[in-house]
Design a protein around this motif. Structure first.
Motif, short mmCIF file in Angstrom:
data_model
loop_
_atom_site.label_atom_id
_atom_site.label_comp_id
_atom_site.label_asym_id
_atom_site.label_seq_id
_atom_site.Cartn_x
_atom_site.Cartn_y
_atom_site.Cartn_z
N ASP A 168 0.80 -1.23 0.00
CA ASP A 168 0.00 0.00 0.00
C ASP A 168 0.83 1.28 0.00
O ASP A 168 0.26 2.39 0.01
CB ASP A 168 -0.97 0.04 1.19
N GLN A 169 2.15 1.18 -0.01
CA GLN A 169 2.95 2.40 -0.09
C GLN A 169 2.76 3.03 -1.45
O GLN A 169 2.69 2.35 -2.47
CB GLN A 169 4.43 2.09 0.15
N GLN A 170 2.68 4.36 -1.47
CA GLN A 170 2.46 5.09 -2.71
C GLN A 170 3.71 5.86 -3.09
O GLN A 170 4.32 6.55 -2.26
CB GLN A 170 1.26 6.04 -2.57
N LEU A 171 4.09 5.76 -4.35
CA LEU A 171 5.32 6.37 -4.84
C LEU A 171 5.01 7.25 -6.04
O LEU A 171 4.19 6.89 -6.89
CB LEU A 171 6.31 5.27 -5.26
N LYS A 172 5.67 8.38 -6.10
CA LYS A 172 5.48 9.29 -7.23
C LYS A 172 6.10 8.71 -8.49
O LYS A 172 7.25 8.28 -8.49
CB LYS A 172 6.10 10.65 -6.94
N VAL A 173 5.32 8.67 -9.57
CA VAL A 173 5.79 8.13 -10.84
C VAL A 173 6.54 9.22 -11.61
O VAL A 173 6.02 10.32 -11.81
CB VAL A 173 4.61 7.59 -11.68
N LEU A 174 7.74 8.88 -12.06
CA LEU A 174 8.56 9.84 -12.81
C LEU A 174 8.54 9.56 -14.30
O LEU A 174 8.70 10.47 -15.10
CB LEU A 174 10.01 9.78 -12.30
N ASP A 175 8.35 8.28 -14.67
CA ASP A 175 8.39 7.93 -16.09
C ASP A 175 7.66 6.60 -16.31
O ASP A 175 7.72 5.70 -15.46
CB ASP A 175 9.84 7.80 -16.56
N GLU A 176 6.97 6.48 -17.46
CA GLU A 176 6.22 5.25 -17.79
C GLU A 176 6.52 4.77 -19.20
O GLU A 176 5.72 4.08 -19.80
CB GLU A 176 4.72 5.50 -17.66
N GLN A 177 7.68 5.09 -19.73
CA GLN A 177 7.97 4.78 -21.13
C GLN A 177 8.35 3.32 -21.37
O GLN A 177 8.23 2.82 -22.49
CB GLN A 177 9.11 5.69 -21.62
N ILE A 178 8.81 2.62 -20.35
CA ILE A 178 9.23 1.22 -20.53
C ILE A 178 8.08 0.29 -20.18
O ILE A 178 7.60 0.31 -19.04
CB ILE A 178 10.46 0.90 -19.64
N PRO A 179 7.60 -0.50 -21.14
CA PRO A 179 6.45 -1.40 -20.87
C PRO A 179 6.73 -2.33 -19.69
O PRO A 179 7.80 -2.94 -19.60
CB PRO A 179 6.32 -2.20 -22.18
N GLY A 180 5.75 -2.41 -18.78
CA GLY A 180 5.87 -3.31 -17.64
C GLY A 180 6.63 -2.73 -16.46
O GLY A 180 6.71 -3.37 -15.40
N TRP A 181 7.16 -1.51 -16.61
CA TRP A 181 7.93 -0.89 -15.54
C TRP A 181 7.56 0.60 -15.42
O TRP A 181 7.15 1.21 -16.40
CB TRP A 181 9.43 -0.98 -15.81
N VAL A 182 7.70 1.14 -14.22
CA VAL A 182 7.58 2.59 -14.04
C VAL A 182 8.75 3.06 -13.18
O VAL A 182 9.19 2.36 -12.26
CB VAL A 182 6.25 2.99 -13.36
N ALA A 201 -2.06 5.30 -10.97
CA ALA A 201 -3.26 6.12 -11.16
C ALA A 201 -2.94 7.59 -10.92
O ALA A 201 -1.92 7.94 -10.31
CB ALA A 201 -4.38 5.67 -10.22
N ASP A 202 -3.83 8.45 -11.41
CA ASP A 202 -3.70 9.89 -11.18
C ASP A 202 -4.25 10.26 -9.81
O ASP A 202 -5.27 9.72 -9.38
CB ASP A 202 -4.48 10.68 -12.25
N THR A 203 -3.58 11.16 -9.12
CA THR A 203 -4.08 11.66 -7.84
C THR A 203 -4.10 13.18 -7.89
O THR A 203 -3.38 13.81 -8.68
CB THR A 203 -3.19 11.20 -6.66
N TYR A 204 -4.93 13.76 -7.04
CA TYR A 204 -5.10 15.22 -7.01
C TYR A 204 -5.01 15.74 -5.58
O TYR A 204 -5.10 14.99 -4.61
CB TYR A 204 -6.46 15.60 -7.61
N GLN A 205 -4.86 17.04 -5.47
CA GLN A 205 -4.96 17.71 -4.17
C GLN A 205 -6.43 17.92 -3.87
O GLN A 205 -7.20 18.31 -4.75
CB GLN A 205 -4.22 19.06 -4.22
N TYR A 206 -6.84 17.69 -2.62
CA TYR A 206 -8.25 17.81 -2.26
C TYR A 206 -8.44 18.83 -1.13
O TYR A 206 -7.47 19.40 -0.61
CB TYR A 206 -8.81 16.45 -1.85
N ALA A 207 -9.68 19.02 -0.76
CA ALA A 207 -10.02 19.97 0.30
C ALA A 207 -9.43 19.52 1.63
O ALA A 207 -9.19 18.33 1.86
CB ALA A 207 -11.53 20.12 0.41
N GLU A 208 -9.22 20.49 2.52
CA GLU A 208 -8.65 20.23 3.83
C GLU A 208 -9.61 20.71 4.91
O GLU A 208 -10.54 21.48 4.63
CB GLU A 208 -7.32 20.97 3.99
N LYS A 209 -9.34 20.31 6.12
CA LYS A 209 -10.12 20.82 7.25
C LYS A 209 -9.79 22.29 7.47
O LYS A 209 -8.69 22.73 7.17
CB LYS A 209 -9.83 19.99 8.51
N PRO A 210 -10.72 23.05 8.06
CA PRO A 210 -10.46 24.47 8.30
C PRO A 210 -9.31 24.67 9.28
O PRO A 210 -8.96 23.79 10.06
CB PRO A 210 -11.77 24.98 8.91
#
Length: 331
Positions: A168-182, A201-210
């Protein structure tokens, strides 16, 4: 004679009728065969038509999804209110470029859901259905879906291992040009992971608590750090959530704050969107320090406490031992 003529005529009519029926039956079979051949020949055309229809339906669904997404366009932040009125309670804030799903509209307001926060925002501050803008504000992330995954220096199972990442660890993707690898960014440097064991998958910034008062944050932050330091030396375990038996970096932060009744996600990347963001120069004890693929709790004085790795467990380190990508305040 008349009888014989009538009998002859009847015989002729019967013979003609039988011949005609037989001929019709004989000719009917080829007609049926032609129909069958026509059906077989039409199958590929139908298959192509179905594929095109499915593609068109998917494209239409994707376009419809985009039309229901809005991006905050504002200098400071956009209030999310409990009702479609400036007199109602502020239940959250959306910073510039935060994304929300639009679920309704009323009198110049959009009803939205952004992350865990739902409410109403002024429609004039939300850019809706802009695919180019959505592309510009998204972050591509890879979530590990196996217990332990090797991050390699090259896109090959023969390449050297840079580090190990857990379930479940999430890592920022830098490149997807090689099939089967990122290519991804980790706390120990850049490397490659197999897409067989990760969901991209794509992720976005969302709303925060006040925002809440600074005085409360400061005093509560000191209490958080005191509690967190009780667990120094305890083991690091991927995916773990026990402060005594084993915990990973996000699990450590999650469980420390759970002690104070604050629910946080068990994900280092998701923790970048909790509470509200501050600069590192404004960091106070108890703030969450976010790195690529790692999180920690700020102690003050340039130090952090964190579940570091299997070798060191929970320990104190310099806050700048890695590049800081975000500082979040939740108290």
């Amino acid at each position: 004679m008349k009888y014989r003529n009538k009998k002859a005529v009847a015989t002729l009519l019967l013979t003609t009728l039988l011949f005609t029926c037989g001929a019709t039956g004989a000719q009917a079979a080829p007609a049926t065969d032609l129909t069958a051949v026509g059906s077989v020949a039409a199958a590929p055309v139908s298959g192509v038509s179905l594929a095109v229809a499915q593609a068109n339906a998917q494209a239409a669904a994707a376009q419809e999804a985009v039309q229901n997404l809005g991006v905050a366009q504002i200098d400071n932040y956009l209030n999310v209110r409990s009702e479609a009125s400036t007199d109602s309670e502020v239940v959250g804030i959306m910073k510039n470029n935060a994304v929300a799903e639009i679920t309704g509209a009323v009198d110049g307001w959009y009803q939205i859901t952004s992350g865990s926060i739902s409410g109403y925002v002024k429609a004039e501050y939300l850019a809706v259905g802009n695919q180019d803008l959505l592309n510009s504000v998204k972050t591509r992330m890879a979530q590990v879906n196996t217990e332990t995954l090797k991050v390699r220096s090259e896109a090959s199972t023969e390449a050297a291992v840079v580090t190990l990442v857990g379930q479940d660890q999430q890592l920022k993707v830098l490149d997807e040009q090689i099939p089967g690898w990122v290519k991804v960014e980790t706390a120990d440097g850049e490397g490659y992971i197999s897409t067989e064991f990760a969901t991209v998958a794509d992720t976005y910034q969302y709303a925060e608590k006040p925002q809440v008062s600074e005085q409360k944050e400061s005093s509560s932050g000191g209490s958080v750090t005191s509690y967190a330091l009780q667990f120094l030396g305890n083991p690091y375990v991927w995916g773990g959530t026990s402060l005594t038996k084993g915990v990973d970096c996000s699990g450590f932060v999650m469980q420390v704050y759970a002690h104070y009744g604050i629910s946080l996600p068990h994900s280092s990347s998701a923790l970048r969107g909790v509470g509200r963001g501050v600069s590192y120069s404004e960091a106070q004890p108890g703030d969450i320090i976010c790195y690529s693929g790692h999180v920690a709790i700020y102690l003050g004085g340039g130090k952090i406490v964190h579940a570091s790795n299997p070798k060191d467990g929970i320990k104190v380190s310099s806050a700048t031992y890695k590049k800081i990508v975000a500082v979040r305040r939740v108290m």
